[in-house]
Write an enzyme that holds these catalytic residues in place. Sequence first.
Site: not given
Length: 370
Positions: A122, A144, A186, A228, A238, A242, A246, A249, A253, A267
């Site tokens: 947990r 994330k 990035e 960041k 998010e 946040r 992106n 992005h 994607h 990426h």
Amino acid sequence: MTETVHVPLGTRAYDIRIGGGLLARAGAEIAPLLARPRVAVLSDENVAAAHMEGLRQGLAAEGIDMVALALPPGEGTKAWPQFSRAVEWLLDQKVERNDVVVALGGGVVGDLAGFAAAVLRRGVRFVQVPTSLLAQVDSSVGGKTGINAPQGKNLIGAFHQPSLVLADTDVLKSLPRRDFLAGYGEVVKYGLLGDAAFFDWLEVNGPALAAGDEAARIHAVRRSCEMKAEIVVRDETEQGDRALLNLGHTFCHALEAATGYSDRLLHGEGVAVGCALAFELSARLGLCAQEDPSRVRAHLTSMGMKCDLRDIPGDLPSAEALLELMGQDKKVVDGTLRFVLARGIGAAFVTSDVPGEAVLGVLRDGLAGR
Ligand code: GLY
């Protein structure tokens, strides 16, 4: 020279340490977190071959033992089979609730190991030791974690903040140039989304940074992590701001899906192309000056990076098919595409108010230029 960026998230606050020689000092950095002198390290086979011994020595210098598992390299690892293997290995190693898991690697290892730490007993604490530029400036920071599903990337996961990030800029020296520049995509994103002065700085210092200038690399990683951290502290899960992270992005994607998540487009390369397209779209919608997209493309080109659809090798689907792929992005809310657009360099914002025809226009012209 080691710099520190603090991420003030209350009981989940942590430091990002940035500088050369941090692997060799890993024991001293990690020791204050440990209830007993032992850590479990998850890595991949390529990174392990290059850096595991350095980490082992750094930990041993403070009397810390380690056990390690090296997973196969590549995005394919970020899925249930290797994830179950990693979690069961951690249990076999008798990792306890008060122990610390260490993620030594790029984004794949960091995301998988962070998620393993999030669910093991947990939740156990973990330390990110990112070894790619992309992981140092983005994926290792902000909590994330997760793996990919057959339905899409990063669809299974949890928010689980690391307890410490050790970004050793010395390890960047062994990165292939293409991987380094992909991570630089990035870095540029941060200037474009929220700090025009940083973008100015990158225009001047980007070439030295790519050539290996240590001080410039530390500054770029630090400023990226600061930005960041500020955004993550405002909006950890998010719900709003946040999404600024992106920038580029949504286009990225779709392009990654269109190129089969293959070597044709890394990426960070997709992020760079996506940022240039987002600025082109912003200019066409009258949101920013016409010169801004040209300036973005000029900087990426001067760095030897991809910035246009024509820079992506091989065939691409039609503009309509790319728009359809954008609609499958997980950032879609109630069927509406959310874009990050810009009112200028350093002035990005999130909007759902983007006419599909304008997006198609940008894509059609980009494809026609191929
Ligand atoms: N990479 C985007 C984020 O961390 O939110």
